[in-house]
Scaffold this motif. Structure first.
Motif, short mmCIF file in Angstrom:
data_model
loop_
_atom_site.label_atom_id
_atom_site.label_comp_id
_atom_site.label_asym_id
_atom_site.label_seq_id
_atom_site.Cartn_x
_atom_site.Cartn_y
_atom_site.Cartn_z
N ARG A 1 0.41 -6.98 10.17
CA ARG A 1 -0.01 -5.63 9.81
C ARG A 1 1.17 -4.83 9.26
O ARG A 1 1.01 -4.03 8.33
CB ARG A 1 -0.59 -4.90 11.03
CG ARG A 1 -2.01 -5.31 11.37
CD ARG A 1 -2.72 -4.30 12.26
NE ARG A 1 -4.13 -4.63 12.35
CZ ARG A 1 -4.68 -5.29 13.37
NH1 ARG A 1 -3.91 -5.68 14.40
NH2 ARG A 1 -5.96 -5.58 13.37
N GLU B 1 -6.77 0.80 10.70
CA GLU B 1 -6.65 0.11 9.43
C GLU B 1 -7.46 0.82 8.34
O GLU B 1 -7.08 0.81 7.17
CB GLU B 1 -7.08 -1.35 9.55
CG GLU B 1 -6.01 -2.25 10.14
CD GLU B 1 -6.09 -3.69 9.62
OE1 GLU B 1 -6.79 -3.91 8.61
OE2 GLU B 1 -5.45 -4.56 10.21
N GLU C 1 -10.74 -2.97 18.28
CA GLU C 1 -11.51 -1.84 17.75
C GLU C 1 -10.58 -0.70 17.32
O GLU C 1 -10.74 -0.12 16.23
CB GLU C 1 -12.50 -1.33 18.80
CG GLU C 1 -13.40 -0.21 18.28
CD GLU C 1 -14.41 0.25 19.32
OE1 GLU C 1 -15.15 1.20 19.02
OE2 GLU C 1 -14.45 -0.35 20.41
N GLU D 1 -8.67 -1.77 14.15
CA GLU D 1 -9.51 -1.72 12.95
C GLU D 1 -9.74 -0.27 12.51
O GLU D 1 -9.77 0.04 11.32
CB GLU D 1 -10.84 -2.41 13.22
CG GLU D 1 -10.71 -3.94 13.32
CD GLU D 1 -12.01 -4.60 13.77
OE1 GLU D 1 -13.05 -3.90 13.76
OE2 GLU D 1 -11.98 -5.79 14.12
N HIS D 2 -9.92 0.61 13.48
CA HIS D 2 -10.12 2.03 13.15
C HIS D 2 -8.92 2.57 12.38
O HIS D 2 -9.06 3.29 11.38
CB HIS D 2 -10.34 2.84 14.44
CG HIS D 2 -10.35 4.33 14.21
ND1 HIS D 2 -11.41 4.99 13.64
CD2 HIS D 2 -9.39 5.27 14.46
CE1 HIS D 2 -11.12 6.28 13.56
NE2 HIS D 2 -9.90 6.47 14.05
#
Length: 337
Positions: A100, A218, A212, A215-216
């Motif tokens: 990331r 991202e 979760e 991803e939020h």
């Protein structure tokens, strides 16, 4: 006009906090470095690399502490890197965290090119200066390396240490602060800035990971990246090529993997910028060849190796296509100029 690299103001604010702790006038030093009044008050603002590098130089002079970057790393928190910081602490493994970082670090700064490479028994995390750009201050690179080693310790435990640390900076008069922070074999004046990590620790699943939440954040990072995205894919590919050419000509697939994207995505990005992988490879080799041919202590065979050619004759043929002359003839012409 060349685009000047920038970094988030929140990253520079960490240095200001360190200076304030030392009792130094951080506001005055910022003014001397060329920052506009209030430029660092907006955490979403971006600062030109030239001013940030100048501030590091002034800070080291004022503090008399060449290890200032290592200490400044303690003032960096997840909020310093905004959504990226939260995505990193929510990652489910160290490998995921560093992947990331590579994908989204441009949201924080475009002063460096990052690469995570999987080797036979380890992972190598490289942070490369961007060709043609001003190099970040050595102390800023110290801080960057220390931040990511500390991040590993936060997730894996206080006893964690990398396998090795390589820094391009010259060895300081007293290297003890660097040994104390990294607690690993340390090489100064290295060819590149590199952290090496053991595979098992990097791949183990972390119990405090939160997919979760990652991803939020991202979603936010992708939006920010789109806003910053300019015609820079050629530059990113060139940086990877310069790092990998001495190991042999890298395939487009290998460069795409280093950039953590599919080959198709890489080809599309380059096409959008009006070029192709093959063209960027040839242009990069051409530019490097003209650079190395002027170095009297670099033999023709060494240049061929540095440019990833399988043999000298292949390099000579390519060089003649580029210049109309064989490498030895071109070098002789330079001597006569």
């Amino acid at each position: 006009m060349t685009h000047e690299a920038t970094t988030l103001a929140s990253w520079t604010r960490a240095l200001r906090k360190q200076l304030d702790v030392l009792g130094l006038d951080s506001e005055q030093l910022c003014a001397q470095a060329g920052f506009e009044p209030g430029a660092l008050d907006d955490p979403n603002g971006r600062c030109p690399l030239s001013a940030t590098t100048r501030l590091w130089q002034l800070a080291v002079e004022a503090s008399g502490d060449p290890a200032l970057g290592l200490k400044t790393s303690q003032f960096v928190s997840p909020t310093t890197f905004h959504a990226l910081g939260y995505a990193l602490i929510a990652s489910c493994s160290m490998r995921e965290m560093f992947e990331r970082t590579v994908r989204y670090y441009r949201v924080v700064s475009d002063a460096m090119e990052l690469e995570l490479r999987e080797c036979a028994d380890c992972y190598e995390f490289r942070f490369l200066t961007v060709p043609g750009n001003l190099a970040p201050a050595p102390e800023a690179l110290d801080a960057f390396a220390a931040i990511y080693v500390r991040s590993c310790r936060n997730r894996l435990g206080r006893d964690f240490a990398p396998l090795a640390v390589y820094l391009q900076r010259p060895e300081p008069a007293d290297p003890e602060p660097w040994h104390a922070v990294f607690r690993a074999p340390l090489v100064f004046s290295a060819a590149e800035n590199l952290l090496r990590f053991a595979k098992p620790e990097f791949e183990q699943q972390l119990e405090d990971g939160n997919p979760e939440l990652a991803e939020h954040n991202e979603v936010v990072l992708k939006r920010n990246l789109e806003q910053l995205q300019g015609p820079h894919w050629v530059r990113k590919v060139r940086a990877r090529l310069q790092a990998q050419l001495p190991e042999g000509e890298p395939s487009a697939e290998r460069i795409a993997q280093a950039l953590h994207m599919s080959l198709r995505s890489l080809q599309r990005h380059l096409a959008d910028e009006g070029t192709s992988y093959e063209a960027v490879l040839a242009e990069t080799r051409h530019a490097l060849a003209l650079q190395h041919i002027r170095e009297a202590n670099c033999s023709i065979s060494e240049i061929a190796y540095l440019l990833g050619f399988s043999d000298v004759s292949s390099f000579s043929r390519a060089f003649k296509r580029w210049t109309g002359q064989a490498p030895s003839q071109y070098r002789e012409t330079l001597k006569n100029d």
